[in-house]
Design a protein around this motif. Structure first.
Motif, short mmCIF file in Angstrom:
data_model
loop_
_atom_site.label_atom_id
_atom_site.label_comp_id
_atom_site.label_asym_id
_atom_site.label_seq_id
_atom_site.Cartn_x
_atom_site.Cartn_y
_atom_site.Cartn_z
N CYS A 1 -20.32 74.20 40.78
CA CYS A 1 -20.21 73.23 39.68
C CYS A 1 -19.71 71.87 40.15
O CYS A 1 -19.71 70.92 39.38
CB CYS A 1 -19.32 73.77 38.57
SG CYS A 1 -17.57 73.72 38.96
N CYS B 1 -16.21 72.95 44.63
CA CYS B 1 -16.97 74.14 44.24
C CYS B 1 -18.45 73.86 44.47
O CYS B 1 -19.00 72.90 43.93
CB CYS B 1 -16.71 74.47 42.78
SG CYS B 1 -17.79 75.75 42.13
N TYR C 1 -16.38 80.45 39.98
CA TYR C 1 -17.16 80.86 41.16
C TYR C 1 -16.23 81.35 42.26
O TYR C 1 -15.25 80.69 42.58
CB TYR C 1 -18.00 79.68 41.66
CG TYR C 1 -18.67 79.92 42.99
CD1 TYR C 1 -19.82 80.68 43.10
CD2 TYR C 1 -18.14 79.35 44.15
CE1 TYR C 1 -20.43 80.89 44.33
CE2 TYR C 1 -18.74 79.55 45.39
CZ TYR C 1 -19.88 80.33 45.48
OH TYR C 1 -20.47 80.53 46.70
N CYS D 1 -13.15 78.87 42.10
CA CYS D 1 -13.19 77.62 41.35
C CYS D 1 -12.33 77.74 40.10
O CYS D 1 -12.48 78.68 39.31
CB CYS D 1 -14.64 77.31 40.97
SG CYS D 1 -14.76 75.81 39.98
N CYS E 1 -15.17 76.86 36.97
CA CYS E 1 -16.27 77.74 36.56
C CYS E 1 -16.07 79.18 37.01
O CYS E 1 -16.84 80.06 36.65
CB CYS E 1 -17.61 77.22 37.07
SG CYS E 1 -17.89 77.50 38.82
ZN LIG Z 1 -17.05 75.68 39.93
#
Ligand SMILES: [Zn+2]
Length: 405
Positions: free
Chosen positions: A332, A329, A352, A347, A350
């Motif tokens: 993060c 990712c 994303y 992700c 997180c």
């Molecule tokens: Zn992430």
């Protein structure tokens, strides 16, 4: 002849920055005092005055014990070694002295740990970079304004200091003589364009620009089809034609690749990038198992063109280890197989979400940045250029510089 000036610049710290700067300076002092203690008591009763020895002994420990960047830890150790060295010289002259102790709230920054601009500075801290505007007196002839705003002076390094409730930069500046090459080139701030190569998209830049592989795939299929029908004829004439078709297709691929290469350069120039980062092409087949020999050929050609064309723009093309760049990712850092489903990246940690190739392009840029950070010389600061703003080493998003205001 060199002209040097120290400019004392008051800083306007953004909200929340003070505690980060305080903690950074605190940890910097901890590094310097730990190193001072170790160097002063030394090996077998001898004071240690070698930076290399001190770094070898203390670097890993201090990286573990603090949240400082590699560069700041080194600077803390070196600061202590310098003081121990002068102490040892005083002892040799029979003067009275004792182990150096660092109590002032101050940390040393060079162009790797800080980016000096004409109106603001961005420092690395215990938690990413912090940008502070300068508070400069009016009047272009008043120091420090005189030096800071004068392009003839370049920043060399600076001490960040806290005094009476305010933060200051004690910047040492050097006048660049006419005709002289600025020494900034070596450790100059780098902004990189990450480029991800792939099958559906030939290339995707970290700025969010995509180069579809449609045309490429179309030609590849045409080539196969024509070759197939010619082979069925089986005549000698047909065989000769296979060669010709091959050459012709190569020619068309090449023209297309030149165009893509030019556009990648254009993207880098427009985004003010000093480097274009590709994945290492040596093991491209392992990274993209579905890649055909035509893909491998195209990727290598594309890189060669970019490398060649970048030169005239003083941009450097580099390759980095692509391991995990598709599964990691870019926001993060969480790396997992499940993060990627074909063209989409999500992700698992997180949340994303973005196009998988775009996430990959950002990671390739970030990979270069990590490699620079671990470089022996401490590494020049590197930012990855995004479609708006940049990503810095801590993965922190920096919006485009706002002027005025
Ligand atoms: Zn992430």
């Amino acid at each position: 002849m060199e002209s040097r000036r120290t400019a004392v610049i008051k800083l306007d710290t953004p909200e929340g920055a003070d505690s980060l700067l305080e903690e950074t300076v605190e940890q910097f002092k901890y590094c310097a005092n730990t190193a001072s203690d170790w160097c002063w008591h030394g090996d077998d009763g001898y004071h240690v005055t070698s930076k290399a020895n001190a770094e070898r002994a203390l670097y890993d420990q201090l990286r573990d014990e603090t949240d400082l960047t590699a560069n700041l830890v080194q600077k803390g150790i070196r600061r202590a070694v310098e003081s121990v060295k002068s102490g040892v010289e005083r002892l040799k002259r029979g003067e009275n002295t004792s182990q150096p102790y660092f109590s002032a709230d101050s940390a040393v920054y060079d162009k790797r740990s800080a980016t000096f601009h004409r109106d603001h500075v961005s420092h690395s801290t215990v938690d990413g970079r912090v940008a502070c505007d300068y508070i400069l007196p009016d009047g272009s002839e008043t120091p420090p304004t005189k030096y800071v705003s004068n392009g003839d002076f370049e920043f060399r390094m600076a001490h960040l200091q806290y005094r009476d409730g305010d933060w200051y930069l004690h910047a040492s500046m050097r006048k660049v003589e006419a005709g002289e090459e600025s020494s900034e080139s070596e450790s100059e701030h780098r902004t990189v364009l990450g480029v991800d190569l792939g099958l559906n998209n030939l290339a995707v830049a970290s700025t969010g620009r995509f180069w579809s592989a449609d045309e490429f795939n179309h030609w590849r299929r045409e080539y196969k089809k024509r070759r197939g029908s010619l082979q069925q004829c089986g005549s000698r004439y047909a065989h000769e034609n296979i060669e010709n078709v091959g050459e012709k297709e190569y020619g068309r691929f090449e023209i297309h690749l030149h165009t893509v290469a030019n556009e990648i350069i254009e993207e880098a120039v427009e985004s003010d990038c000093s480097h274009i980062v590709f994945e290492d092409l040596t093991h491209i087949r392992e990274n993209i198992p579905e890649a055909t020999w035509q893909h491998v050929w195209a990727f290598r050609r594309l890189y060669e063109y970019v490398e060649y064309k970048a030169e005239e723009h003083r941009i450097e093309a580099v390759q980095v280890d692509p391991r995990n760049t598709s599964k990691r990712c870019s926001t993060c850092g969480f790396t997992h197989n499940d993060n990627r489903h074909q063209e989409s990246f999500e992700c698992q940690k997180c949340g994303y979400e973005n196009h998988a190739d775009y996430n990959g392009a950002k990671n390739i840029g970030l990979q270069y940045l990590r490699r620079r950070q671990n470089a022996d010389d401490g590494g020049a600061p590197v930012d990855v250029r995004l479609n708006r703003g940049t990503l810095n080493v801590s993965g922190e998003y920096v919006p485009p510089a706002s002027t005025g205001a």
